[in-house]
Scaffold this motif. Structure first.
Motif, PDB file in Angstrom:
ATOM      1  N   GLY A 167      -3.485  -1.379   6.220  1.00 31.03           N
ATOM      2  CA  GLY A 167      -4.612  -1.977   6.921  1.00 31.03           C
ATOM      3  C   GLY A 167      -5.172  -1.175   8.078  1.00 31.03           C
ATOM      4  N   LEU A 168      -4.824   0.104   8.182  1.00 30.00           N
ATOM      5  CA  LEU A 168      -5.365   0.915   9.275  1.00 30.00           C
ATOM      6  C   LEU A 168      -6.823   1.271   9.020  1.00 30.00           C
ATOM      7  N   PRO A 169      -7.618   1.390  10.076  1.00 27.92           N
ATOM      8  CA  PRO A 169      -9.019   1.784   9.888  1.00 27.92           C
ATOM      9  C   PRO A 169      -9.117   3.248   9.448  1.00 27.92           C
ATOM     10  N   GLU A 170     -10.276   3.584   8.886  1.00 31.99           N
ATOM     11  CA  GLU A 170     -10.511   4.971   8.478  1.00 31.99           C
ATOM     12  C   GLU A 170     -10.307   5.883   9.687  1.00 31.99           C
ATOM     13  N   GLY A 171      -9.728   7.005   9.469  1.00 32.15           N
ATOM     14  CA  GLY A 171      -9.406   7.918  10.564  1.00 32.15           C
ATOM     15  C   GLY A 171      -7.955   7.802  10.979  1.00 32.15           C
ATOM     16  N   LEU A 172      -7.375   6.605  10.764  1.00 25.76           N
ATOM     17  CA  LEU A 172      -5.959   6.416  11.078  1.00 25.76           C
ATOM     18  C   LEU A 172      -5.115   6.169   9.831  1.00 25.76           C
ATOM     19  N   ALA A 173      -5.756   5.721   8.753  1.00 25.66           N
ATOM     20  CA  ALA A 173      -5.024   5.480   7.506  1.00 25.66           C
ATOM     21  C   ALA A 173      -4.549   6.807   6.934  1.00 25.66           C
ATOM     22  N   MET A 174      -3.470   6.745   6.138  1.00 30.43           N
ATOM     23  CA  MET A 174      -2.938   7.955   5.529  1.00 30.43           C
ATOM     24  C   MET A 174      -3.986   8.615   4.640  1.00 30.43           C
ATOM     25  N   GLN A 175      -4.108   9.919   4.763  1.00 37.00           N
ATOM     26  CA  GLN A 175      -5.031  10.686   3.944  1.00 37.00           C
ATOM     27  C   GLN A 175      -4.235  11.729   3.178  1.00 37.00           C
ATOM     28  N   ASP A 176      -4.443  11.740   1.864  1.00 36.20           N
ATOM     29  CA  ASP A 176      -3.735  12.703   1.025  1.00 36.20           C
ATOM     30  C   ASP A 176      -4.309  14.099   1.240  1.00 36.20           C
ATOM     31  N   CYS A 177      -3.491  15.101   1.013  1.00 33.55           N
ATOM     32  CA  CYS A 177      -3.880  16.502   1.168  1.00 33.55           C
ATOM     33  C   CYS A 177      -4.436  16.768   2.571  1.00 33.55           C
ATOM     34  N   THR A 178      -3.763  16.219   3.550  1.00 33.54           N
ATOM     35  CA  THR A 178      -4.233  16.332   4.932  1.00 33.54           C
ATOM     36  C   THR A 178      -3.129  16.891   5.812  1.00 33.54           C
ATOM     37  N   LEU A 179      -3.507  17.784   6.685  1.00 34.35           N
ATOM     38  CA  LEU A 179      -2.589  18.355   7.664  1.00 34.35           C
ATOM     39  C   LEU A 179      -2.584  17.466   8.898  1.00 34.35           C
ATOM     40  N   GLU A 186       0.838  -1.202   0.000  1.00 32.75           N
ATOM     41  CA  GLU A 186       0.000   0.000   0.000  1.00 32.75           C
ATOM     42  C   GLU A 186       0.872   1.251   0.000  1.00 32.75           C
ATOM     43  N   PRO A 187       0.396   2.326  -0.664  1.00 27.33           N
ATOM     44  CA  PRO A 187       1.179   3.562  -0.659  1.00 27.33           C
ATOM     45  C   PRO A 187       1.188   4.193   0.737  1.00 27.33           C
ATOM     46  N   SER A 188       2.292   4.789   1.079  1.00 26.73           N
ATOM     47  CA  SER A 188       2.428   5.451   2.375  1.00 26.73           C
ATOM     48  C   SER A 188       3.490   6.529   2.240  1.00 26.73           C
ATOM     49  N   ILE A 226       0.348  11.587  16.753  1.00 20.15           N
ATOM     50  CA  ILE A 226       0.187  12.166  15.418  1.00 20.15           C
ATOM     51  C   ILE A 226      -1.291  12.069  15.095  1.00 20.15           C
ATOM     52  N   SER A 227      -1.897  13.186  14.663  1.00 20.85           N
ATOM     53  CA  SER A 227      -3.342  13.206  14.466  1.00 20.85           C
ATOM     54  C   SER A 227      -3.733  14.191  13.373  1.00 20.85           C
ATOM     55  N   THR A 228      -4.950  14.018  12.879  1.00 20.58           N
ATOM     56  CA  THR A 228      -5.505  14.973  11.914  1.00 20.58           C
ATOM     57  C   THR A 228      -6.198  16.127  12.618  1.00 20.58           C
ATOM     58  N   ALA A 229      -6.243  16.095  13.937  1.00 19.23           N
ATOM     59  CA  ALA A 229      -6.884  17.171  14.710  1.00 19.23           C
ATOM     60  C   ALA A 229      -5.920  17.653  15.794  1.00 19.23           C
ATOM     61  N   PRO A 230      -5.839  18.971  16.014  1.00 20.34           N
ATOM     62  CA  PRO A 230      -4.901  19.492  17.017  1.00 20.34           C
ATOM     63  C   PRO A 230      -5.278  19.157  18.454  1.00 20.34           C
ATOM     64  N   THR A 231      -6.454  18.562  18.656  1.00 17.69           N
ATOM     65  CA  THR A 231      -6.879  18.152  20.000  1.00 17.69           C
ATOM     66  C   THR A 231      -6.536  16.690  20.270  1.00 17.69           C
ATOM     67  N   TRP A 269       3.425  20.768  16.261  1.00 15.53           N
ATOM     68  CA  TRP A 269       3.869  21.132  14.912  1.00 15.53           C
ATOM     69  C   TRP A 269       3.023  20.379  13.904  1.00 15.53           C
ATOM     70  N   THR A 270       3.091  20.827  12.646  1.00 12.56           N
ATOM     71  CA  THR A 270       2.277  20.228  11.597  1.00 12.56           C
ATOM     72  C   THR A 270       3.130  19.693  10.453  1.00 12.56           C
ATOM     73  N   ILE A 271       2.532  18.728   9.747  1.00 12.68           N
ATOM     74  CA  ILE A 271       3.093  18.146   8.531  1.00 12.68           C
ATOM     75  C   ILE A 271       1.927  18.028   7.551  1.00 12.68           C
ATOM     76  N   LEU A 272       2.124  18.465   6.310  1.00 11.77           N
ATOM     77  CA  LEU A 272       1.099  18.317   5.279  1.00 11.77           C
ATOM     78  C   LEU A 272       1.472  17.118   4.415  1.00 11.77           C
ATOM     79  N   ILE A 273       0.572  16.136   4.323  1.00 15.45           N
ATOM     80  CA  ILE A 273       0.781  14.981   3.456  1.00 15.45           C
ATOM     81  C   ILE A 273       0.199  15.324   2.089  1.00 15.45           C
TER      82      ILE A 273
END
Length: 170
Positions: free
Chosen positions: A112-124, A58-60, A82-87, A145-149
């Motif tokens: 194989g990560l569930p939705e919400g944890l799998a890599m999401q493109d164009c996501t901070l 799978e791509p990562s 590491i999260s998609t939300a600052p909280t 700090w942030t990282i943009l995928i």
């Protein structure tokens, strides 16, 4: 004998004063040992990660997180989130603990990560670190700090915006 008795009577208050003086000097050091948050070093805040790797078919993306620990203690490890939300809510936060024993972590999104944890493109993604001092004691969290995928070769159609109520906006 008289001289020794006189010295012991007069030196007890002096010894107590010296002990208190030493204790006052040591207290800030003890506080620094448990009160200093790690300082994030890399990748720089706002870095765009775009190099794709294949993991388990799978791509990562893969990147190195690094920090400095200014505390005087030698912690048992570090907790990295590491999260998609600052909280950092449950269900959308990668909580890497207690296996991080160095001041860096090579991170990738395993397959194989569930939705919400799998890599999401164009996501901070937001990340921070804290020292694990014992089984039930933690140091303070570092700054966030942030990282943009951005795994595709085109620019993301949406640019992530940090909400005004975010801890990233003082």
């Amino acid at each position: 004998q008289r001289v020794r008795d006189a010295e012991s009577r007069t030196s007890q208050p002096d010894q107590a004063a010296r002990w208190l003086s030493r204790r006052s000097a040591i207290a800030p050091l003890a506080a620094a040992a448990t009160g200093a948050a790690p300082i994030l070093l890399a990748p720089p805040d706002g870095t765009v990660i775009s190099e794709i790797v294949t993991i388990g078919g799978e791509p990562s993306v893969s990147f190195r997180l690094a920090w400095d620990d200014p505390s005087l203690c030698n912690p048992g490890g570090y907790e990295v989130q590491i999260s998609t939300a600052p909280t950092f809510p449950a269900g959308s936060t990668h909580d890497v603990y207690p296996w991080v024993h160095e001041t860096y972590l090579y991170f990738f999104f395993p397959p194989g990560l569930p939705e919400g944890l799998a890599m999401q493109d164009c996501t901070l993604y937001y990340w921070h670190v804290r020292a694990v001092l014992s089984d039930a004691e933690y140091g303070p969290w570092s700054d966030i700090w942030t990282i943009l995928i951005q795994s595709n070769s085109m620019l993301c159609t949406t640019i992530p915006v940090v909400p005004p109520e975010s801890p990233l906006n003082p």
